[in-house]
Enzyme design. Structure first.
Site, PDB file in Angstrom:
ATOM      1  N   ASN A   9       0.885  -1.171   0.000  1.00  0.00           N
ATOM      2  CA  ASN A   9       0.000   0.000   0.000  1.00  0.00           C
ATOM      3  C   ASN A   9       0.921   1.219   0.000  1.00  0.00           C
ATOM      4  O   ASN A   9       1.473   1.581   1.028  1.00  0.00           O
ATOM      5  CB  ASN A   9      -0.885  -0.037   1.257  1.00  0.00           C
ATOM      6  CG  ASN A   9      -1.666   1.255   1.440  1.00  0.00           C
ATOM      7  OD1 ASN A   9      -1.756   2.075   0.532  1.00  0.00           O
ATOM      8  ND2 ASN A   9      -2.230   1.433   2.632  1.00  0.00           N
ATOM      9  N   TRP A  10       1.094   1.788  -1.176  1.00  0.00           N
ATOM     10  CA  TRP A  10       2.033   2.913  -1.291  1.00  0.00           C
ATOM     11  C   TRP A  10       1.532   4.164  -0.597  1.00  0.00           C
ATOM     12  O   TRP A  10       2.283   5.110  -0.413  1.00  0.00           O
ATOM     13  CB  TRP A  10       2.281   3.230  -2.769  1.00  0.00           C
ATOM     14  CG  TRP A  10       3.150   2.267  -3.507  1.00  0.00           C
ATOM     15  CD1 TRP A  10       3.574   1.030  -3.094  1.00  0.00           C
ATOM     16  CD2 TRP A  10       3.724   2.475  -4.814  1.00  0.00           C
ATOM     17  NE1 TRP A  10       4.366   0.453  -4.058  1.00  0.00           N
ATOM     18  CE2 TRP A  10       4.470   1.319  -5.118  1.00  0.00           C
ATOM     19  CE3 TRP A  10       3.667   3.505  -5.741  1.00  0.00           C
ATOM     20  CZ2 TRP A  10       5.169   1.177  -6.326  1.00  0.00           C
ATOM     21  CZ3 TRP A  10       4.353   3.366  -6.939  1.00  0.00           C
ATOM     22  CH2 TRP A  10       5.107   2.214  -7.231  1.00  0.00           C
ATOM     23  N   LYS A  11       0.242   4.222  -0.271  1.00  0.00           N
ATOM     24  CA  LYS A  11      -0.371   5.445   0.272  1.00  0.00           C
ATOM     25  C   LYS A  11      -0.078   6.613  -0.676  1.00  0.00           C
ATOM     26  O   LYS A  11       0.038   6.393  -1.879  1.00  0.00           O
ATOM     27  CB  LYS A  11       0.117   5.704   1.704  1.00  0.00           C
ATOM     28  CG  LYS A  11      -0.028   4.453   2.581  1.00  0.00           C
ATOM     29  CD  LYS A  11       0.084   4.715   4.033  1.00  0.00           C
ATOM     30  CE  LYS A  11      -0.068   3.403   4.796  1.00  0.00           C
ATOM     31  NZ  LYS A  11      -0.137   3.566   6.229  1.00  0.00           N
ATOM     32  N   HIS A 100      -9.541   1.744   4.553  1.00  0.00           N
ATOM     33  CA  HIS A 100      -8.304   1.897   5.314  1.00  0.00           C
ATOM     34  C   HIS A 100      -8.569   2.845   6.479  1.00  0.00           C
ATOM     35  O   HIS A 100      -9.343   3.798   6.345  1.00  0.00           O
ATOM     36  CB  HIS A 100      -7.190   2.436   4.405  1.00  0.00           C
ATOM     37  CG  HIS A 100      -5.852   2.361   5.069  1.00  0.00           C
ATOM     38  ND1 HIS A 100      -5.453   3.287   6.007  1.00  0.00           N
ATOM     39  CD2 HIS A 100      -4.847   1.458   4.971  1.00  0.00           C
ATOM     40  CE1 HIS A 100      -4.249   2.950   6.450  1.00  0.00           C
ATOM     41  NE2 HIS A 100      -3.851   1.847   5.830  1.00  0.00           N
ATOM     42  N   GLU A 102      -6.953   5.186   7.632  1.00  0.00           N
ATOM     43  CA  GLU A 102      -6.672   6.601   7.333  1.00  0.00           C
ATOM     44  C   GLU A 102      -7.862   7.242   6.623  1.00  0.00           C
ATOM     45  O   GLU A 102      -8.148   8.424   6.817  1.00  0.00           O
ATOM     46  CB  GLU A 102      -5.384   6.703   6.499  1.00  0.00           C
ATOM     47  CG  GLU A 102      -4.161   6.398   7.372  1.00  0.00           C
ATOM     48  CD  GLU A 102      -2.977   5.826   6.631  1.00  0.00           C
ATOM     49  OE1 GLU A 102      -2.917   5.892   5.386  1.00  0.00           O
ATOM     50  OE2 GLU A 102      -2.072   5.286   7.317  1.00  0.00           O
ATOM     51  N   GLU A 172      -5.968  -4.481  10.369  1.00  0.00           N
ATOM     52  CA  GLU A 172      -4.908  -3.493  10.589  1.00  0.00           C
ATOM     53  C   GLU A 172      -5.214  -2.694  11.848  1.00  0.00           C
ATOM     54  O   GLU A 172      -5.955  -1.691  11.803  1.00  0.00           O
ATOM     55  CB  GLU A 172      -4.827  -2.524   9.405  1.00  0.00           C
ATOM     56  CG  GLU A 172      -4.465  -3.178   8.092  1.00  0.00           C
ATOM     57  CD  GLU A 172      -3.786  -2.186   7.144  1.00  0.00           C
ATOM     58  OE1 GLU A 172      -2.742  -2.538   6.598  1.00  0.00           O
ATOM     59  OE2 GLU A 172      -4.294  -1.070   6.984  1.00  0.00           O
ATOM     60  N   GLY A 178       2.175   2.330  10.772  1.00  0.00           N
ATOM     61  CA  GLY A 178       3.178   3.382  10.621  1.00  0.00           C
ATOM     62  C   GLY A 178       3.846   3.780  11.929  1.00  0.00           C
ATOM     63  O   GLY A 178       4.532   4.793  11.991  1.00  0.00           O
ATOM     64  N   SER A 213       3.023  -2.084  10.468  1.00  0.00           N
ATOM     65  CA  SER A 213       4.454  -2.181  10.771  1.00  0.00           C
ATOM     66  C   SER A 213       5.046  -3.563  10.467  1.00  0.00           C
ATOM     67  O   SER A 213       5.906  -4.048  11.204  1.00  0.00           O
ATOM     68  CB  SER A 213       4.728  -1.773  12.226  1.00  0.00           C
ATOM     69  OG  SER A 213       4.330  -0.419  12.425  1.00  0.00           O
ATOM     70  N   GLY A 234       2.652  -1.127   4.275  1.00  0.00           N
ATOM     71  CA  GLY A 234       2.745   0.291   3.947  1.00  0.00           C
ATOM     72  C   GLY A 234       4.190   0.698   3.699  1.00  0.00           C
ATOM     73  O   GLY A 234       4.754   0.463   2.634  1.00  0.00           O
ATOM     74  N   GLY A 235       4.811   1.302   4.713  1.00  0.00           N
ATOM     75  CA  GLY A 235       6.162   1.865   4.565  1.00  0.00           C
ATOM     76  C   GLY A 235       7.163   0.916   3.926  1.00  0.00           C
ATOM     77  O   GLY A 235       7.963   1.318   3.066  1.00  0.00           O
TER      78      GLY A 235
HETATM   79  P1  PGA Z   1       2.615   0.309   7.676  1.00  0.00           P
HETATM   80  O1  PGA Z   1       1.175   0.573   7.025  1.00  0.00           O
HETATM   81  O2  PGA Z   1       3.126  -1.004   7.130  1.00  0.00           O
HETATM   82  O3  PGA Z   1       3.473   1.470   7.233  1.00  0.00           O
HETATM   83  O4  PGA Z   1       2.427   0.256   9.147  1.00  0.00           O
HETATM   84  C1  PGA Z   1       0.277  -0.470   6.763  1.00  0.00           C
HETATM   85  C2  PGA Z   1      -0.979   0.079   6.139  1.00  0.00           C
HETATM   86  O5  PGA Z   1      -1.403   1.184   6.527  1.00  0.00           O
HETATM   87  O6  PGA Z   1      -1.588  -0.549   5.250  1.00  0.00           O
END
Ligand code: PGA
Length: 251
Positions: A9-11, A100, A102, A172, A178, A213, A234-235
Site C-alpha cells: 500500500n504505497w499510500k 483503510h 486513514e 490493521e 506506521g 508495521s 505500507g512503509g
Molecule cells: P505500515 O502501514 O506497514 O506502514 O504500518 C500499513 C498500512 O497502513 O496498510
C-alpha cells in the site's frame, strides 16, 4: 483454498521516476512463470490513481498485480474528484483497498460506506481489500472484537456471504500502522481466528491479511500463524530491499 498474498500500500507516496525503478524491480523479482505464481504467493501493489497506467505498463507480463487505494460508490456522472471502479478496472487493476483506517479517520468513512465501496469494486470485477481494525483505546478497553466484529458485520449485511467470499480482508490495528509497533503474532492470530469464524462459510476462501508495521524482520513469524494469509504493507513496500524479503517470508 486460501491464497497467500502480500500487497503493498504505497499510500500517497511516489513520483514517476522513482516508481519506474521500484516497479521494474518488482517485475524482475517476480516474473510470470506459466502455470504458477512464482513464489507460491500473490504479490500486488496498490498505487495512487495517477500511477495506475505506469503500474500497468511496468508490471504487465510479470506475476505482480496492481490496484488502487480507494474507489467511488458511484458508477459515473457528476461526482467531481471521484474515481469509479470501472475506471480502475480499465487500467487492468485487480485490487482496490477500501476502508483503510486513514480514510475512516480523515474522511469520516462509515462501515456502511466501506461496504458499498466493496460492492462497487466487486461489480466491476475488482477484488476489494477491506480493512478493519481497532484503535489503541479500543484495544485497551477490551473492545477489539466488538469493533472489528461490528465492522465485519456491516460488510456481511451489505455484501452477503457469497460476495464476501470474493473479498480480501486486512486486519490493521490502528495503533500498529506506521508506528513501528506491530501486533504480536498471538494478538494477530487471535483476531484473525475470530474474524474467520465470523466469516462463516466464506472463511474457507477469504485471504486474511495482517497490516501494521510489517517488516522483513517480523514478517515470517506473523505469516506463520495459522489464520494469517499474508500482509498489507505500507512503509516497507516503498523499497524493494524491504518489500521483497516480506514477499518471500512464508515458510
Ligand atoms: P505500515 O502501514 O506497514 O506502514 O504500518 C500499513 C498500512 O497502513 O496498510
Amino acid at each position: 483454498m486460501r491464497t497467500r498474498r502480500v500487497v503493498g500500500n504505497w499510500k500517497m507516496n511516489g513520483a514517476l521516476a522513482g516508481n519506474a525503478a521500484l516497479l521494474g524491480d518488482c517485475a524482475s523479482a517476480f516474473p510470470y512463470v506459466s502455470g504458477s505464481a512464482a513464489p507460491g504467493v500473490e504479490v500486488a501493489v496498490c498505487v495512487p490513481f495517477p500511477y495506475l497506467a505506469q503500474a500497468r505498463d511496468l508490471l504487465s507480463g510479470s506475476a505482480v498485480r496492481w490496484g488502487a487505494q480507494d474507489v467511488s460508490i458511484h458508477t459515473s456522472g457528476a461526482y467531481t474528484g471521484e474515481v469509479s471502479a470501472a475506471m480502475i478496472a480499465d487500467f487492468g487493476a485487480s485490487f482496490v483497498i477500501v476502508g483503510h483506517s486513514e480514510r475512516r479517520a480523515h474522511h469520516c468513512e462509515s462501515s456502511a460506506l466501506v461496504a458499498a465501496k466493496a460492492a462497487a469494486a466487486l461489480s466491476a470485477g475488482l477484488t476489494p481489500i477491506i480493512c478493519l481494525g481497532e484503535t489503541l483505546e479500543e484495544r485497551e478497553t477490551d473492545m477489539t472484537e466488538v469493533v472489528v466484529g461490528g465492522q465485519l458485520s456491516v460488510c456481511i449485511e451489505v455484501l452477503g456471504h457469497e460476495h464476501l467470499a470474493q473479498c480480501v480482508i486486512a486486519y490493521e490495528p490502528v495503533w500498529a500502522i506506521g508506528t513501528g509497533h506491530n501486533a504480536t503474532p498471538d494478538q494477530v492470530q487471535s483476531v484473525h481466528a475470530f474474524l474467520r469464524a465470523r466469516l462463516g462459510p466464506a472463511g474457507a476462501s477469504v485471504s486474511l491479511l495482517y497490516g501494521g508495521s510489517v517488516k522483513a524482520s517480523n514478517a515470517a513469524e506473523l505469516f506463520a500463524m495459522p489464520d494469517v494469509d499474508g500482509g498489507l504493507i505500507g512503509g516497507a513496500s516503498l523499497k524493494m530491499a524491504d518489500f521483497e524479503p516480506i514477499c518471500r517470508a512464508f515458510g
